[in-house]
Design an enzyme around this catalytic site. Structure first.
Site, PDB file in Angstrom:
ATOM      1  N   PRO A 195      78.165  -6.304  33.545  1.00 64.03           N
ATOM      2  CA  PRO A 195      78.116  -7.758  33.736  1.00 64.03           C
ATOM      3  C   PRO A 195      77.147  -8.094  34.872  1.00 64.03           C
ATOM      4  O   PRO A 195      77.025  -7.337  35.835  1.00 64.03           O
ATOM      5  CB  PRO A 195      79.555  -8.136  34.080  1.00 64.03           C
ATOM      6  CG  PRO A 195      80.195  -6.876  34.536  1.00 64.03           C
ATOM      7  CD  PRO A 195      79.470  -5.751  33.877  1.00 64.03           C
ATOM      8  N   HIS A 196      76.454  -9.199  34.734  1.00 66.15           N
ATOM      9  CA  HIS A 196      75.491  -9.590  35.755  1.00 66.15           C
ATOM     10  C   HIS A 196      75.315 -11.101  35.749  1.00 66.15           C
ATOM     11  O   HIS A 196      75.538 -11.747  34.736  1.00 66.15           O
ATOM     12  CB  HIS A 196      74.142  -8.891  35.553  1.00 66.15           C
ATOM     13  CG  HIS A 196      73.591  -9.040  34.175  1.00 66.15           C
ATOM     14  ND1 HIS A 196      74.020  -8.275  33.112  1.00 66.15           N
ATOM     15  CD2 HIS A 196      72.663  -9.873  33.667  1.00 66.15           C
ATOM     16  CE1 HIS A 196      73.365  -8.622  32.018  1.00 66.15           C
ATOM     17  NE2 HIS A 196      72.530  -9.602  32.330  1.00 66.15           N
ATOM     18  N   ALA A 197      74.938 -11.605  36.917  1.00 69.59           N
ATOM     19  CA  ALA A 197      74.784 -13.049  37.056  1.00 69.59           C
ATOM     20  C   ALA A 197      73.866 -13.348  38.222  1.00 69.59           C
ATOM     21  O   ALA A 197      73.690 -12.531  39.122  1.00 69.59           O
ATOM     22  CB  ALA A 197      76.141 -13.698  37.288  1.00 69.59           C
TER      23      ALA A 197
END
Length: 154
Positions: A65-67
């Site tokens: 997951p990345h943001a």
């Protein structure tokens, strides 16, 4: 850019009470808040927005997951090994137990992509995954991750 520069040793955890993707995302953000001063709610919202585009479970029990977080100054990471895999809508439909979350500045551009590629390469090998799954000590897990990057460079 190295995994050691992205991932503080204290941002590596083994979690036993995670039963859902939602809880996992909250825990990742709580760890990021404690280690890097990221606002938990801002990070959670950003991760959820990214997941709505498409799940970040890459298969083999691994999720990345990345943001992007406007208040950040550099790309940072959080790694967790789950004691019990959780459903994550991964590409292979398998639950995940190895999760490396990346948080990047809003304007990080290519640095965000390079960090994602670096983490992906480090976690793709079956030997590295087996070592991560066989250990419960966060210090050892950090060492394995940093060592995985070095072995990829060789």
């Amino acid at each position: 850019m190295t995994l050691g520069s992205l991932l503080k040793p204290e941002a590596v955890k083994v979690l036993g009470n995670v039963t859902s993707k939602k809880r996992l995302m909250r825990d990742l953000c709580d760890i990021a808040a404690g280690c890097y001063g990221i606002d938990t709610e801002e990070a959670l919202s950003a991760l959820q927005d990214r997941e709505s585009i498409g799940p970040t479970g890459v298969g083999g029990g691994v999720a990345l997951p990345h943001a992007r977080i406007p208040s950040l100054e550099k790309v940072v990471g959080v790694f967790v090994r789950l004691e019990r895999p959780v459903p994550f809508e991964a590409v292979d439909r398998q639950p995940v137990d190895l999760v490396f979350a990346l948080f990047a500045p809003e304007d990080s551009g290519v640095h965000h992509l390079k960090a994602l590629a670096l983490v992906s390469r480090a976690l793709r090998g079956a030997k590295v995954q087996a070592k991560l799954r066989a250990n419960e000590d966060p210090v050892i897990l950090h060492t394995i991750l940093v060592g995985a990057e070095e072995s990829q460079a060789a």
